[in-house]
Write an enzyme that holds these catalytic residues in place. Sequence first.
Site, PDB file in Angstrom:
ATOM      1  CG  ASP A 196     105.540  99.228  32.316  1.00 18.91           C
ATOM      2  OD1 ASP A 196     105.210  99.980  33.243  1.00 18.91           O
ATOM      3  OD2 ASP A 196     106.246  99.595  31.369  1.00 18.91           O
ATOM      4  CB  SER A 197     101.900 101.923  30.827  1.00 19.74           C
ATOM      5  OG  SER A 197     103.150 102.515  31.121  1.00 19.74           O
TER       6      SER A 197
ATOM      7  CD  GLU B 271     108.463 104.627  25.756  1.00 17.13           C
ATOM      8  OE1 GLU B 271     107.724 105.016  24.837  1.00 17.13           O
ATOM      9  OE2 GLU B 271     108.119 103.804  26.626  1.00 17.13           O
TER      10      GLU B 271
ATOM     11  CB  CYS C  48     109.874 106.753  36.155  1.00 15.74           C
ATOM     12  SG  CYS C  48     109.383 106.297  34.464  1.00 15.74           S
TER      13      CYS C  48
ATOM     14  CG  HIS D 113     110.637 104.563  30.736  1.00 17.85           C
ATOM     15  ND1 HIS D 113     109.452 104.022  31.179  1.00 17.85           N
ATOM     16  CD2 HIS D 113     110.590 104.503  29.375  1.00 17.85           C
ATOM     17  CE1 HIS D 113     108.728 103.655  30.141  1.00 17.85           C
ATOM     18  NE2 HIS D 113     109.392 103.929  29.036  1.00 17.85           N
TER      19      HIS D 113
ATOM     20  CB  CYS E 287     103.514 100.521  35.567  1.00 19.37           C
ATOM     21  SG  CYS E 287     102.931 102.108  34.930  1.00 19.37           S
TER      22      CYS E 287
END
Length: 274
Positions: free
Chosen positions: A8-9, A156, A190, A192, A71
């Site tokens: 993942d990034s 984040e 996504c 996240h 991702c």
Amino acid sequence: MGPIGIFDSGYGGLTVFREIVSKLPQYDYVYLGDNARVPYGTRSFETVYAYTKECVEKLFAMDCRLVVLACNTASAKALRTIQQCDLPLYADLRRVLGVIRPTTEVIGQYSHTRHVGILATPGTVKSGSYPLEIEKFFPDINVYQQACPLWVPLVENNELDSPGAAYFVEREINRLLKQSDQIDTIVLACTHYPLLLPLIERFLPAHIHLLSQGGLVANSLTDYLHRHPDVENLCTTGGTIRFFTTDNAADFEEKAGIFYGKPVKATELKTLLI
């Protein structure tokens, strides 16, 4: 033989990874987060491809013969090129999978109105990957996309309970639903976004089915390994898990536990080619 690689990034792929480990705990895994170069979502196709290819090759060097791009941006902007142009250059068997197809190939099972919404990063929306992939499997489904540029920074920065998070989550959901009053299924495109689930559900009408990718990807990987014993035989079983980051390991560990659901111990990779 070697572990299954998860890339993942940054941190979001950990929400997918924890579902994979829960479903398939017997395998060995290596997780690599390219935190030094995050975010990927605002970068060009060429840059995302270059970064993703480098990290995939790093996982190959760790004896991973199967790599999952956990991702959406990397899956949207780099996966096809890696599969078609890079993997054929290897003499031995290597496979790279993404997270978009496992979602799109089952979406038709959830939508009755055939109107589906996608909540994603600007990069994933711009790629058009979800409408294109959904059309392959379910050409009768209408797809509506809404970019959510501030959702990843909110997650984040651990602003999940802030008034700002509530405002931006409600705003993007309303913008998506204004595109069609027939939407009955929404994909969190996504990795996240599952951390925003309580907020998203607060502003989402009760009749709309909300799909998060982790479980879908875990089920798809399970099926893939059953259907491809030649690949499955290359995956070692021992239940070991190693975490790597291209940034500071201590910083990664501090945030990673939020996404993975338990504390992690990481190692920093100090060599980057680009």
